[in-house]
Design an enzyme around this catalytic site. Structure first.
Site, PDB file in Angstrom:
ATOM      1  N   ARG A 117       0.913  -1.100  -0.144  1.00 17.82           N
ATOM      2  CA  ARG A 117      -0.048   0.136  -0.033  1.00 17.82           C
ATOM      3  C   ARG A 117       0.899   1.280   0.050  1.00 17.82           C
ATOM      4  NH1 ARG A 117      -4.283  -0.519   4.739  1.00 17.82           N
ATOM      5  NH2 ARG A 117      -2.683   0.998   5.556  1.00 17.82           N
ATOM      6  N   ARG A 125       5.368  10.318   7.828  1.00 17.48           N
ATOM      7  CA  ARG A 125       4.357  10.357   8.951  1.00 17.48           C
ATOM      8  C   ARG A 125       5.344  10.316  10.366  1.00 17.48           C
ATOM      9  NH1 ARG A 125       1.556   4.552   8.060  1.00 17.48           N
ATOM     10  NH2 ARG A 125       0.269   5.311   9.858  1.00 17.48           N
TER      11      ARG A 125
END
Length: 216
Positions: free
Chosen positions: A159, A170
Site C-alpha cells: 500500500r 508520517r
C-alpha cells in the site's frame, strides 16, 4: 484509571490499547471509533463531520473535541477510560484537561509506547496486502518468499501508506505534532515510557507493570 496512550505510527497502539483496556476493565476510546459511531449513527456531530470529510477537508478540532466530550460523558467511561488517538497535540491536551476539570477529574497516567524510527519503518514498510482477501502479511515476520497470499493465493501488493518514504514522512509529522505533547505530559509528571519492541505479550506485560503503581 484514566489513561492516555501515545506513540508513533507502527508502535502497536491499537493492539496494546485493546489489551490494556481489557486488563483494566475500562473502555478503549479511539477517535476513529468515535467518528465511525457518530457517522453511522447519524448524530448531528456525525453529519457535521461527514460534511467536511465528503469535501475532502479535515474535521475541525472543535467537532472532534465535542465528540470526545460526548463519549467521555457516557456511563461506561465514568470509572475510567483509555484514550487512543486523542489528544494529538498540546492544544487538544489543554482542552482535555479543562474538560476533565469541569467534572472534577484528571488523567492518572499517559503511557508512551517507545520505539525507534528504524523499527517502525521495518514494521510498516515490510507489510504486504492481499489484493483479493485483504489479509496483511509481512515479508520478514511471516517469512514471505513470494508475492502470493498463503490464505487465498491472491497477489500481494504494498500500500502507498506502507512505502518507506511515506512512513518516514508520517514519523516526521508525528515528531512535529506529538513530541511537544510528550513533553507537556512529562512536565505534568504523569508520563511513563514503555519499550514497545518485542512480542506483543511482552509489551503488554511491560505496560501493565508500568501502570500498576498508579492504580488506586
Amino acid at each position: 484509571m484514566r489513561l492516555v496512550l501515545v506513540g508513533p505510527p507502527g508502535a502497536g497502539k491499537g493492539t496494546q490499547a485493546q489489551f490494556i483496556a481489557s486488563n483494566l476493565s475500562i473502555p478503549k476510546i479511539s477517535t476513529g471509533d468515535i467518528f465511525r459511531a457518530n457517522v453511522s449513527g447519524g448524530t448531528d456531530l456525525g453529519k457535521l463531520a461527514k460534511s467536511y470529510m465528503d469535501r475532502g477537508d479535515l474535521v475541525p478540532d472543535e467537532v472532534t473535541i465535542a465528540m470526545v466530550r460526548d463519549r467521555l460523558s457516557e456511563g461506561d467511561a465514568q470509572d475510567g477510560f483509555l484514550l487512543d488517538g486523542f489528544p494529538r497535540n498540546v492544544s487538544q491536551a489543554e482542552v482535555l484537561r479543562k474538560m476533565l476539570e469541569e467534572w472534577d477529574l484528571a488523567l492518572d497516567l499517559v503511557l508512551e509506547l517507545v520505539v525507534e524510527d528504524d523499527e517502525v519503518v521495518r514494521r510498516l514498510a515490510g507489510r504486504r496486502t492481499c489484493s483479493q482477501c485483504g489479509r496483511i502479511w509481512h515479508v520478514e515476520f511471516d517469512d514471505k518468499k513470494d508475492d502470493l497470499c498463503d490464505a487465498c493465493g491472491g497477489a500481494l501488493f504494498q500500500r502507498d501508506d506502507d512505502k518507506e518514504e511515506t512512513v518516514r514522512h508520517r514519523l516526521e509529522v508525528y515528531q512535529e505534532q506529538t513530541a511537544p505533547l510528550v513533553d507537556f505530559y512529562a512536565n505534568e509528571g504523569i508520563l511513563v515510557g514503555v519499550d514497545a519492541t518485542g512480542p506483543v505479550e511482552e509489551i503488554t506485560q511491560r505496560a501493565m507493570e508500568a501502570i500498576r503503581p498508579y492504580l488506586g
